[in-house]
Scaffold this motif. Structure first.
Motif, mmCIF file in Angstrom:
data_model
loop_
_atom_site.group_PDB
_atom_site.id
_atom_site.type_symbol
_atom_site.label_atom_id
_atom_site.label_comp_id
_atom_site.label_asym_id
_atom_site.label_seq_id
_atom_site.Cartn_x
_atom_site.Cartn_y
_atom_site.Cartn_z
ATOM 1 N N LYS A 105 32.380 -19.897 -45.397
ATOM 2 C CA LYS A 105 31.905 -20.645 -46.582
ATOM 3 C C LYS A 105 33.044 -21.054 -47.491
ATOM 4 O O LYS A 105 32.966 -22.078 -48.174
ATOM 5 C CB LYS A 105 30.863 -19.868 -47.386
ATOM 6 N N GLY A 160 26.897 -9.490 -49.974
ATOM 7 C CA GLY A 160 26.528 -8.173 -49.440
ATOM 8 C C GLY A 160 27.449 -7.079 -49.953
ATOM 9 O O GLY A 160 27.005 -5.960 -50.246
ATOM 10 N N THR A 161 28.741 -7.396 -50.070
ATOM 11 C CA THR A 161 29.705 -6.383 -50.514
ATOM 12 C C THR A 161 29.363 -5.895 -51.920
ATOM 13 O O THR A 161 29.301 -4.686 -52.171
ATOM 14 C CB THR A 161 31.138 -6.972 -50.477
ATOM 15 N N GLU A 190 35.328 -9.528 -47.322
ATOM 16 C CA GLU A 190 36.285 -10.536 -46.859
ATOM 17 C C GLU A 190 37.637 -9.859 -46.629
ATOM 18 O O GLU A 190 37.866 -8.739 -47.125
ATOM 19 C CB GLU A 190 36.443 -11.633 -47.915
ATOM 20 N N ASP A 196 35.123 -11.158 -53.019
ATOM 21 C CA ASP A 196 33.748 -10.658 -53.085
ATOM 22 C C ASP A 196 33.450 -10.177 -54.504
ATOM 23 O O ASP A 196 32.498 -10.628 -55.132
ATOM 24 C CB ASP A 196 33.561 -9.474 -52.117
ATOM 25 N N LYS A 205 28.929 -19.757 -52.011
ATOM 26 C CA LYS A 205 27.622 -19.878 -51.342
ATOM 27 C C LYS A 205 26.634 -20.636 -52.227
ATOM 28 O O LYS A 205 25.844 -21.457 -51.736
ATOM 29 C CB LYS A 205 27.091 -18.484 -51.024
HETATM 30 N N1 HSE Z 1 31.936 -10.889 -47.642
HETATM 31 C C1 HSE Z 1 30.659 -11.483 -47.548
HETATM 32 C C2 HSE Z 1 29.645 -10.616 -48.265
HETATM 33 C C3 HSE Z 1 30.298 -11.671 -46.111
HETATM 34 O O1 HSE Z 1 29.953 -9.463 -48.568
HETATM 35 O O2 HSE Z 1 28.541 -11.091 -48.519
HETATM 36 C C4 HSE Z 1 29.065 -12.504 -45.920
HETATM 37 O O3 HSE Z 1 29.289 -13.821 -46.301
#
Ligand code: HSE
Ligand code: NAP
Length: 432
Positions: A105, A160-161, A190, A196, A205
């Motif tokens: 992304k 998510g992180t 990442e 993140d 995103k």
């Molecule tokens: N680093 C990103 C996260 C991975 O933690 O969401 C998913 O795009």
């Protein structure tokens, strides 16, 4: 059964998951694609590096030309992170006649116009469902399944992180740095986890989703964003005491025909579905004028959930569905923006403010006086009995009534400058 040869470029967390699905579950992909997706080549940077899974002999290479020059490889999964050489490799793949699936992304948010224009000029396609919310098919849902709707708003836990880190701190009392390291070990973060935790990844995103859902043309750096770095365990405790939980939210909503956009930690009500989204899960609430409120929930990061989205894109690509949808997508086309971003200072909402202040006479009066001068009304206030001496630092928590982003920002900055404020201060929006 017919064989369609495919390739992967990059074999880290995600690339390994894609290879695993193609090699170990080939019967499943063949059933859905009506042909065998044959993993012909995997391009890596360092051939001597140990890999987490065994790749058949002759497949692994460090020479991208073995893919670009290969006459039978039509679709390539490109899963190297960052901007370069990811951008150059993507252009080279398109120019050599390959369609590309990516999860990157950052690359699309930065170089989307160039890459999509080039793909269109060359009659090629790019698929990227894995780039937003990992395993949740939100890109396909917004761009295809909900296309009869005028989208009104998107509220998403998109990183998510951050969600994992906040959940670990909140539920297990894990220290922030340790929780970030754990997210890295799990393959959620990442390569540079700063992107993140500072909100950049979620903003990238959100820029992609806003483009798809609202026809906005906003660069991710222009989206006001805050990260979770300044959050303390006390904020998570105070939020619970007030009947809320803390989540890093990415928000895009239409307000008087303009698009309000922001990313940052927010208080969400404990009885809201967003509050129950733990670990590295993501959730997205989309409000459309025909469908009403729709929820999407699933793993937003990690090897296999992300690989799941990529392989689904790959199947769509080899059977020819992507070529059709890519042509009709407006993404980064010549079309002008359908909606303009709203001045972030005008956004309204309630706020959580935490100050670390000296326990002195008159401190509270100065803080509340400043809020009053900026037209901010206090809804509730918490100061617990200090266990130390008079004069020690104490946390003060204020929940405001509805105010504007601009006014609370100015009042907050003014209070933070006061001599009796000594320690971290936090300001978060509240989603009621
Ligand atoms: N680093 C990103 C996260 C991975 O933690 O969401 C998913 O795009
Ligand atoms: P990663 O584990 O760091 O893997 C990236 C891989 O790319 C590494 O194996 C690296 O090689 C390889 N690479 C770098 N430059 C290369 C080159 N020039 N040629 C060939 N290979 C090269 O990253 P990841 O977690 O798999 O993420 C990949 C992409 O997916 C990123 O854009 C990320 O944002 C996105 N994404 C990740 C997740 C997730 O949960 N991890 C979820 C959604 C999206 P070496 O092994 O030699 O270092």
């Amino acid at each position: 059964m017919e064989k369609t040869k495919v390739a992967i470029v990059g074999m880290g967390t995600v690339g390994t998951g894609v290879a695993r699905l193609l090699l170990d579950y080939g019967d499943r992909t063949a059933r859905h694609a009506g042909r065998i997706l044959w993993l012909e080549k995997v391009v890596v940077r360092d051939l001597s590096k140990a890999r987490d899974m065994e790749i058949p002999e002759g497949v692994l290479t460090d020479d991208i030309a073995e893919v670009t020059e290969h006459p039978d490889i039509g679709c390539v999964v490109q899963v190297i992170g960052g901007l370069e050489p990811a951008r150059s490799i993507m252009i080279r793949l398109l120019e050599s006649g390959k369609d590309v699936v990516t999860a990157n992304k950052a690359l699309l948010a930065e170089h989307g116009p160039e890459l999509f224009d080039r793909a269109r000029q060359l009659g090629r396609a790019i698929a990227f469902d894995a780039a937003v919310a990992g395993g949740i098919p939100i890109v396909t849902n917004i761009s295809q399944c909900l296309s009869a709707n005028g989208i009104q708003s998107i509220h998403g836990i998109l990183n998510g992180t951050c969600n994992f880190v906040i959940s670990q701190m909140d539920e297990l009392g894990t220290d922030y740095q340790e929780a970030v390291r754990e997210a890295q070990r799990c393959g959620y973060a990442e390569a540079d986890p700063t992107t993140d935790v500072d909100g950049s990844d979620a903003a990238q995103k959100l820029a992609l989703l806003s483009h798809l859902a609202f026809g906005a043309r906003v660069h991710w750096k222009d989206i006001p964003r805050k990260g979770i770095e300044l959050l303390g365990p006390e904020d998570l405790r105070f939020a619970r005491e007030l009947g809320y939980r803390v989540k890093l939210l990415a928000v895009a909503q239409l307000v008087q025909d303009e698009l309000e956009l922001h990313v940052g930690p927010q208080l969400v009500r404990s009885d809201s579905p967003l509050a129950d989204v733990g670990s590295a899960y993501n959730a997205i609430r989309v409000v459309g004028d025909a469908i009403g409120r729709a929820w999407f929930h699933g793993m937003g990061a990690g090897q296999m959930p992300t690989a799941s989205a990529i392989v689904a894109d790959l199947i769509d690509m080899v059977v020819g569905r992507t070529a059709i949808t890519f042509r009709t997508l407006e993404l980064w086309s010549e079309q002008p923006a359908r909606v303009m971003p709203r001045d972030s200072g005008t956004a309204t909402g309630r706020y959580y403010l935490r100050f670390t202040a000296r326990d002195h006479p008159g401190v509270l009066a100065e803080i509340t006086g400043t809020l009053g001068r900026h037209g901010i009304s206090i809804a509730s206030f918490i100061q617990h009995e200090s266990e130390g001496q008079l004069g020690d630092n104490v946390p003060l928590v204020i929940m405001t009534h509805e105010s504007t982003e601009g006014a609370t920002q100015r009042a907050f900055n003014e209070i933070c400058e006061m001599e009796m404020i000594d320690g971290p201060s936090v300001r978060m929006r509240v989603l009621d």
